[in-house]
Design a protein around this motif. Structure first.
Motif, mmCIF file in Angstrom:
data_model
loop_
_atom_site.group_PDB
_atom_site.id
_atom_site.type_symbol
_atom_site.label_atom_id
_atom_site.label_comp_id
_atom_site.label_asym_id
_atom_site.label_seq_id
_atom_site.Cartn_x
_atom_site.Cartn_y
_atom_site.Cartn_z
ATOM 1 N N GLU B 15 -3.501 7.792 0.818
ATOM 2 C CA GLU B 15 -3.061 6.863 -0.218
ATOM 3 C C GLU B 15 -2.555 7.650 -1.428
ATOM 4 O OE1 GLU B 15 -6.066 4.030 -1.241
ATOM 5 O OE2 GLU B 15 -4.960 3.253 -2.954
ATOM 6 N N GLY B 16 -1.410 7.255 -1.916
ATOM 7 C CA GLY B 16 -0.814 7.937 -3.067
ATOM 8 C C GLY B 16 0.212 8.987 -2.696
ATOM 9 N N ARG B 61 10.522 1.744 -4.510
ATOM 10 C CA ARG B 61 9.594 2.665 -3.841
ATOM 11 C C ARG B 61 10.060 3.127 -2.478
ATOM 12 N NH1 ARG B 61 4.664 2.318 -1.981
ATOM 13 N NH2 ARG B 61 4.612 0.045 -1.762
ATOM 14 N N ALA B 79 4.530 7.081 -3.112
ATOM 15 C CA ALA B 79 3.186 6.658 -3.561
ATOM 16 C C ALA B 79 2.626 5.569 -2.647
ATOM 17 C CB ALA B 79 3.248 6.180 -5.013
ATOM 18 N N THR B 80 2.415 5.943 -1.399
ATOM 19 C CA THR B 80 1.983 4.983 -0.383
ATOM 20 C C THR B 80 0.724 4.239 -0.788
ATOM 21 O OG1 THR B 80 2.875 6.553 1.227
ATOM 22 C CG2 THR B 80 1.587 4.738 2.074
ATOM 23 N N GLN B 81 0.744 2.930 -0.550
ATOM 24 C CA GLN B 81 -0.373 2.055 -0.909
ATOM 25 C C GLN B 81 -0.973 1.434 0.353
ATOM 26 O OE1 GLN B 81 1.579 -0.833 -3.360
ATOM 27 N NE2 GLN B 81 2.087 0.632 -4.968
ATOM 28 N N ASP B 84 1.077 -0.828 2.487
ATOM 29 C CA ASP B 84 2.197 -0.275 3.259
ATOM 30 C C ASP B 84 1.811 -0.074 4.720
ATOM 31 O OD1 ASP B 84 3.037 1.853 0.446
ATOM 32 O OD2 ASP B 84 3.831 -0.135 0.975
#
Lengths: 116, 115
Positions: B15-16, B61, B79-81, B84
């Motif tokens: 994450e991130g 994004r 900035a993968t959440q 996603d």
């Protein structure tokens, strides 16, 4: 927002039964599509239609037929269901513009069909 | 055989971090590409598209890169959440100018987000 709806989320049928999958879109789109989705195979095009009463075969039309009597509705028919037609079926629609390559295809939620 | 494919069936990222999902296509006449995201139990949703006269296109994004020389397409997610997490499909169109435009889809990459 474009809305594409499919008549059933889950369906269980027996071998040899006739199966109807219905798809309706509310955005006056010319084009409608039926795909099936299987693990490891991705999305495969069964049939598509670019106008009322018009239909074209996709990549895997065998065992299926379609009907487009009204612009908003596209039906997929399994004349005699078989176990190898157990799959997730996805309907999509798009507006074809003559000046553009295509417009985005919008998908319905899918119908998971199990044939016993 | 399939003309569009993805290199990895599963991609795991923290994450991130940024995620990069790749896709190779074989039809040099393809002129339009789309990335779809499919969450569990839902149909594919459009993310971003790119035409063959472009090399790069940015969204919110997400960035799609097209390298026509090597017939390669990629989707970058910044900035993968956790939201996603999904299966991502690339699709190509070879528009012959007539009728409806059926897309050819890749097999999909499952993006897994590690906390």
């Amino acid at each position: 927002d474009v809305k594409v709806t499919q008549s059933s989320r889950y369906l269980v049928k027996r071998t040899g039964e006739k199966v109807f999958l219905e798809c309706v879109q509310d955005m006056d789109h010319e084009n409608m599509f039926w795909y099936r989705q299987d693990p490891g195979l991705g999305l495969r095009l069964i049939y598509f239609s670019y106008d009322v009463k018009m239909k074209e075969k996709g990549d895997i039309p065998e065992g299926y037929s379609v009907s487009r009597e009204k612009k908003e509705r596209f039906s997929l028919i399994l004349e005699s269901a078989s176990t190898n037609q157990t799959s997730m079926y996805l309907c999509a629609s798009s507006k074809h513009l003559s000046t553009e390559p295509t417009d985005t295809q919008y998908f319905g939620p899918g119908t998971r069909l199990t044939v016993l | 055989g399939e003309s569009v494919g993805l290199h990895l069936p599963t991609l795991s990222v923290q994450e991130g971090d940024n995620s990069i999902i790749n896709c190779a296509y074989s039809n040099s006449a393809s002129d339009y590409f789309i990335w779809y995201k499919q969450e569990s139990g839902k149909g594919p949703q459009f993310i971003i598209d790119i035409r063959s006269n472009m090399d790069k296109r940015q969204g919110q994004r997400v960035t799609v890169l097209l390298n026509k020389t090597v017939k390669h397409l990629s989707l970058q997610i910044a900035a993968t959440q956790p939201g996603d997490s999904a299966v991502y499909f690339c699709a190509e169109l070879n528009d012959d100018g007539g009728g409806a435009d059926g897309l050819t889809f890749g097999k999909g990459t499952h993006l897994i987000i590690q906390p």
